[in-house]
Scaffold this motif. Structure first.
Motif, PDB file in Angstrom:
ATOM      1  N   LEU A   1      -7.882   4.036  -5.893  1.00 40.08           N
ATOM      2  CA  LEU A   1      -7.730   2.990  -7.139  1.00 40.08           C
ATOM      3  C   LEU A   1      -8.761   3.742  -8.196  1.00 40.08           C
ATOM      4  CD1 LEU A   1      -7.474  -0.440  -5.718  1.00 40.08           C
ATOM      5  CD2 LEU A   1      -5.534   1.176  -6.648  1.00 40.08           C
ATOM      6  N   ILE A   2      -9.965   4.180  -7.693  1.00 39.99           N
ATOM      7  CA  ILE A   2     -10.942   4.796  -8.558  1.00 39.99           C
ATOM      8  C   ILE A   2     -10.373   5.936  -9.492  1.00 39.99           C
ATOM      9  CG2 ILE A   2     -13.097   5.894  -9.038  1.00 39.99           C
ATOM     10  CD1 ILE A   2     -14.206   4.045  -6.603  1.00 39.99           C
ATOM     11  N   GLY A   3      -9.555   6.704  -8.631  1.00 42.57           N
ATOM     12  CA  GLY A   3      -9.054   7.986  -9.035  1.00 42.57           C
ATOM     13  C   GLY A   3      -7.790   7.707  -9.830  1.00 42.57           C
ATOM     14  N   SER A   4      -7.148   6.918  -9.839  1.00 43.38           N
ATOM     15  CA  SER A   4      -5.921   6.295 -10.578  1.00 43.38           C
ATOM     16  C   SER A   4      -6.557   5.727 -11.577  1.00 43.38           C
ATOM     17  CB  SER A   4      -5.259   4.984 -10.085  1.00 43.38           C
ATOM     18  OG  SER A   4      -4.657   5.421  -8.702  1.00 43.38           O
ATOM     19  N   PHE A   5      -7.530   5.105 -12.041  1.00 37.78           N
ATOM     20  CA  PHE A   5      -8.198   4.752 -13.269  1.00 37.78           C
ATOM     21  C   PHE A   5      -8.950   5.554 -14.242  1.00 37.78           C
ATOM     22  CE2 PHE A   5     -12.087   3.615 -15.908  1.00 37.78           C
ATOM     23  CZ  PHE A   5     -11.549   2.483 -16.585  1.00 37.78           C
ATOM     24  N   LEU A   6      -9.358   6.465 -13.316  1.00 38.05           N
ATOM     25  CA  LEU A   6      -9.872   7.865 -14.144  1.00 38.05           C
ATOM     26  C   LEU A   6      -8.753   8.831 -14.526  1.00 38.05           C
ATOM     27  CD1 LEU A   6     -12.817   8.707 -11.957  1.00 38.05           C
ATOM     28  CD2 LEU A   6     -13.017   7.699 -14.046  1.00 38.05           C
ATOM     29  N   CYS A   7      -7.842   8.871 -13.840  1.00 34.60           N
ATOM     30  CA  CYS A   7      -6.656   9.700 -14.202  1.00 34.60           C
ATOM     31  C   CYS A   7      -5.866   9.230 -15.777  1.00 34.60           C
ATOM     32  CB  CYS A   7      -5.554   9.817 -13.344  1.00 34.60           C
ATOM     33  SG  CYS A   7      -5.798  10.816 -11.960  1.00 34.60           S
TER      34      CYS A   7
ATOM     35  N   ILE B   1      -5.329  -3.563  -4.897  1.00 36.77           N
ATOM     36  CA  ILE B   1      -6.266  -4.760  -4.697  1.00 36.77           C
ATOM     37  C   ILE B   1      -5.471  -5.706  -3.832  1.00 36.77           C
ATOM     38  CG2 ILE B   1      -7.302  -6.735  -5.892  1.00 36.77           C
ATOM     39  CD1 ILE B   1      -7.693  -5.136  -8.068  1.00 36.77           C
ATOM     40  N   ILE B   2      -4.167  -6.060  -4.082  1.00 36.12           N
ATOM     41  CA  ILE B   2      -3.469  -7.028  -3.128  1.00 36.12           C
ATOM     42  C   ILE B   2      -3.421  -6.529  -1.809  1.00 36.12           C
ATOM     43  CG2 ILE B   2      -1.237  -8.472  -2.848  1.00 36.12           C
ATOM     44  CD1 ILE B   2      -1.038  -8.170  -6.053  1.00 36.12           C
ATOM     45  N   ALA B   3      -2.821  -5.250  -1.513  1.00 36.53           N
ATOM     46  CA  ALA B   3      -2.937  -4.710  -0.316  1.00 36.53           C
ATOM     47  C   ALA B   3      -4.143  -4.910   0.537  1.00 36.53           C
ATOM     48  CB  ALA B   3      -2.359  -3.323  -0.407  1.00 36.53           C
ATOM     49  N   MET B   4      -5.142  -4.434   0.029  1.00 39.42           N
ATOM     50  CA  MET B   4      -6.555  -4.885   0.730  1.00 39.42           C
ATOM     51  C   MET B   4      -6.796  -6.335   0.990  1.00 39.42           C
ATOM     52  SD  MET B   4      -9.250  -1.880  -1.013  1.00 39.42           S
ATOM     53  CE  MET B   4      -9.065  -2.485  -2.569  1.00 39.42           C
TER      54      MET B   4
ATOM     55  N   ALA C   1       0.825  -1.267  -0.047  1.00 37.79           N
ATOM     56  CA  ALA C   1       0.133   0.160   0.153  1.00 37.79           C
ATOM     57  C   ALA C   1       0.794   1.396   0.012  1.00 37.79           C
ATOM     58  CB  ALA C   1      -0.815   0.130   1.326  1.00 37.79           C
ATOM     59  N   MET C   2       1.888   1.219   0.852  1.00 39.03           N
ATOM     60  CA  MET C   2       2.680   2.420   0.890  1.00 39.03           C
ATOM     61  C   MET C   2       3.569   2.454  -0.247  1.00 39.03           C
ATOM     62  SD  MET C   2       4.194   2.333   4.718  1.00 39.03           S
ATOM     63  CE  MET C   2       4.629   4.116   4.756  1.00 39.03           C
TER      64      MET C   2
ATOM     65  N   TRP D   1      -2.406   3.551 -13.723  1.00 39.02           N
ATOM     66  CA  TRP D   1      -2.911   2.177 -13.887  1.00 39.02           C
ATOM     67  C   TRP D   1      -2.119   1.089 -13.072  1.00 39.02           C
ATOM     68  CZ3 TRP D   1      -4.829   2.607 -19.684  1.00 39.02           C
ATOM     69  CH2 TRP D   1      -5.724   3.538 -19.808  1.00 39.02           C
ATOM     70  N   ILE D   2      -0.829   1.245 -13.198  1.00 37.07           N
ATOM     71  CA  ILE D   2      -0.037   0.468 -12.429  1.00 37.07           C
ATOM     72  C   ILE D   2      -0.400   0.139 -10.728  1.00 37.07           C
ATOM     73  CG2 ILE D   2       1.857   2.003 -11.674  1.00 37.07           C
ATOM     74  CD1 ILE D   2       3.726   0.049 -12.373  1.00 37.07           C
ATOM     75  N   ASN D   3      -0.911   1.352 -10.373  1.00 33.82           N
ATOM     76  CA  ASN D   3      -1.479   1.212  -8.871  1.00 33.82           C
ATOM     77  C   ASN D   3      -2.516   0.224  -8.666  1.00 33.82           C
ATOM     78  OD1 ASN D   3       0.133   3.557  -8.059  1.00 33.82           O
ATOM     79  ND2 ASN D   3      -1.500   4.869  -8.911  1.00 33.82           N
ATOM     80  N   ILE D   4      -3.289  -0.150  -9.574  1.00 32.64           N
ATOM     81  CA  ILE D   4      -4.626  -0.925  -9.507  1.00 32.64           C
ATOM     82  C   ILE D   4      -4.325  -2.269  -8.878  1.00 32.64           C
ATOM     83  CG2 ILE D   4      -6.564  -1.774 -10.451  1.00 32.64           C
ATOM     84  CD1 ILE D   4      -6.665   0.513 -12.159  1.00 32.64           C
ATOM     85  N   PRO D   5      -3.242  -3.163  -9.434  1.00 31.35           N
ATOM     86  CA  PRO D   5      -3.197  -4.464  -8.917  1.00 31.35           C
ATOM     87  C   PRO D   5      -2.438  -4.354  -7.603  1.00 31.35           C
ATOM     88  CG  PRO D   5      -1.606  -3.826 -10.787  1.00 31.35           C
ATOM     89  CD  PRO D   5      -2.603  -2.803 -10.618  1.00 31.35           C
TER      90      PRO D   5
END
Length: 487
Positions: free
Chosen positions: A83-89, A172-175, A16-17, A165-169
């Motif tokens: 993650l929502i913001g990352s996708f939209l960016c 998800i794994i962190a959550m 996450a960090m 978009w690299i943030n998304i996976p």
């Protein structure tokens, strides 16, 4: 009774960090390409400021909510929004859209760093906590090592959209990891959320940021609009202090600021926040726009920040209990002074490796101070206040980022505009969009290109000088820390 699995929680927190930290470094490297693609250099600082504004505003709210409702649920909310913001960016088609979606991304980012750090503060104790927080702090370094390099490769190969978009996976794994392996005792507190304080903080930071970013562009500095914004900011701050003193569960409990360690650690974190955003935002611009190098080279120069950061963070985690926060922070601020002073003398004809050395020195300073402050602050309060105490330090660091992005952006813009006006040039600020693009840069006559790059060089050097002054301030503030051993 379910037991928390520390190693797996630690891995989830690190992911996450890493996600949050990588965002800061990748976007900095990608911004010249984004600006060249979407245009709007005059709004360059808003891409950073919008993200930082929301993360700064919400970090205190998330910290308090984590103390009231537990760490997990707030962590999930924050990461999901991020993650929502990352996708939209990544699907932005204009600078205005990108800025809007960065607001959403920042809304979630306010939870990622403080809650992740607080979780580790809960799970580990004593000297073990100091060592783990040292490793955790070095995540910033590791992310920056890979961030600029990955960012440069992504930009030059598949496009800047993928830096978001690299943030998304990772998220998800962190959550999933936190959901499965962190087990908290159920929170029994009655929720008394300080909504008035949250609204006032939002107004204060938004109006201050708007004044810094838009002053001299949308309105003149000495105008009714400018004075009105400042008066609103001052009035809301006065009301905020009054509201916080009366609140049952204040967003910012002033009692924790009476502790000298927390007070001075937070003030220094504000100052170092300004330095960090200045470097990460404008070093890529200097390397790309003034030196004419590729994005991947700009990424390399930022990478050096984080080679020093994890080394220093690990050392700080090992030595904190033996030497204390004062000595480590003093050494850290000396590195910040030397590193930022070196930037004042960089020239466009130098090898980018010299800039990397300067960045490395600053990274050492950042690693020593950040780890020391996180551990000492968490040890200075009880479990019930650990979330908000940790968040207060993150808030001040983010606040420094926010003010720095706006203030330094204003300095660069105003200096460049003055240069163009003094030389009676027909160009305006939008020309920087072309300087940051390798293809459009070729379209300039050699004489014009030299003239424009000289102006950008002068503007960025003015900004580097301001960074040096902030580093000197951090050195002076260190002497307010208690001079004792241990954390």
């Amino acid at each position: 009774m379910k037991v928390t699995k520390k190693p797996l929680v630690l891995i989830s927190v690190i992911l996450a960090m890493f996600m949050g930290a990588v965002e800061a470094t990748i976007i900095a490297t990608a911004m010249p390409s984004i600006t060249a693609d979407l245009g709007g250099f005059s709004r360059y600082s808003w891409v950073f400021s919008s993200y930082l504004l929301m993360s700064t505003i919400t970090v205190l709210i998330y910290g308090k909510l984590a103390d009231l409702f537990g760490r997990k649920i707030i962590f999930f909310i924050g990461v999901s929004l991020f993650l929502i913001g990352s996708f939209l960016c990544g699907i932005s088609s204009s600078m205005e859209q990108l800025i809007l979606f960065r607001f959403i991304q920042g809304l979630g980012a306010g939870a990622v760093m403080p809650i992740a750090t607080t979780i580790i503060g809960d799970v580990y104790q004593g000297e073990e906590r100091a060592k783990i927080q040292g490793y955790l702090s070095s995540v910033w370094g590791i992310s920056a090592i890979s961030g600029p390099a990955i960012g440069g490769i992504i930009v030059e190969s598949i496009g800047w959209q993928y830096v978001f978009w690299i943030n998304i996976p990772l998220g998800i794994i962190a959550m999933v990891g936190i959901a499965l392996f962190l087990h908290e005792t159920e929170q029994k507190k009655q929720a008394n959320v300080d909504y008035k304080g949250a609204i006032l903080v939002t107004v204060i930071l938004s109006s201050l940021l708007f004044w810094l970013v838009e002053g001299g562009q949308t309105f003149q500095w000495l105008s009714i609009m400018s004075v009105t914004i400042l008066l609103v900011t001052i009035l809301c701050f006065t009301l905020f202090v009054k509201v916080e003193k009366q609140a049952i569960e204040p967003l910012m409990p002033f009692s924790i600021w009476r502790n000298k360690t927390i007070l001075y650690a937070n003030l220094i974190s504000f100052v170092t926040g300004v330095i960090l955003i200045g470097m990460s935002s404008y070093i890529p611009m200097y390397v790309t726009g003034v030196m004419g190098q590729k994005a991947i080279v700009a990424g390399f120069t930022l990478t050096a920040v984080s080679i020093g950061w994890p080394l220093a963070s690990t050392i700080a985690g090992q030595l904190l209990f033996k030497h204390g926060a004062f000595k480590l922070s003093l050494v850290g601020t000396i590195f910040l002074v030397v590193g930022t002073f070196s930037f004042v003398f960089i020239q466009s004809t130098l090898n980018p490796f010299f800039i990397a050395i300067c960045s490395f020195l600053v990274g050492i300073g950042m690693g020593l101070t950040s780890t020391s402050f996180t551990v000492t602050i968490q040890n200075a309060v009880t479990y019930e206040q650990r979330g908000i105490a940790t968040a207060s330090n993150m808030f001040m660091s983010n606040f420094g980022n926010t003010v720095g992005a706006a203030l330094l952006g204003m300095i660069v813009n105003e200096t460049y505009k003055k240069y163009l006006n003094d030389n009676q040039s027909n160009y305006d600020l939008s020309v920087v969009d072309q300087l940051l693009n390798a293809e459009t840069r070729k379209s300039f006559m050699l004489e014009d290109l030299s003239f424009l790059q000289t102006g950008l060089d002068n503007s960025l050097h003015m900004m580097f000088l301001v960074l040096f002054l902030f580093a000197v301030i951090s050195f002076v503030l260190v002497f307010g820390l208690p001079k004792k051993k241990g954390a």
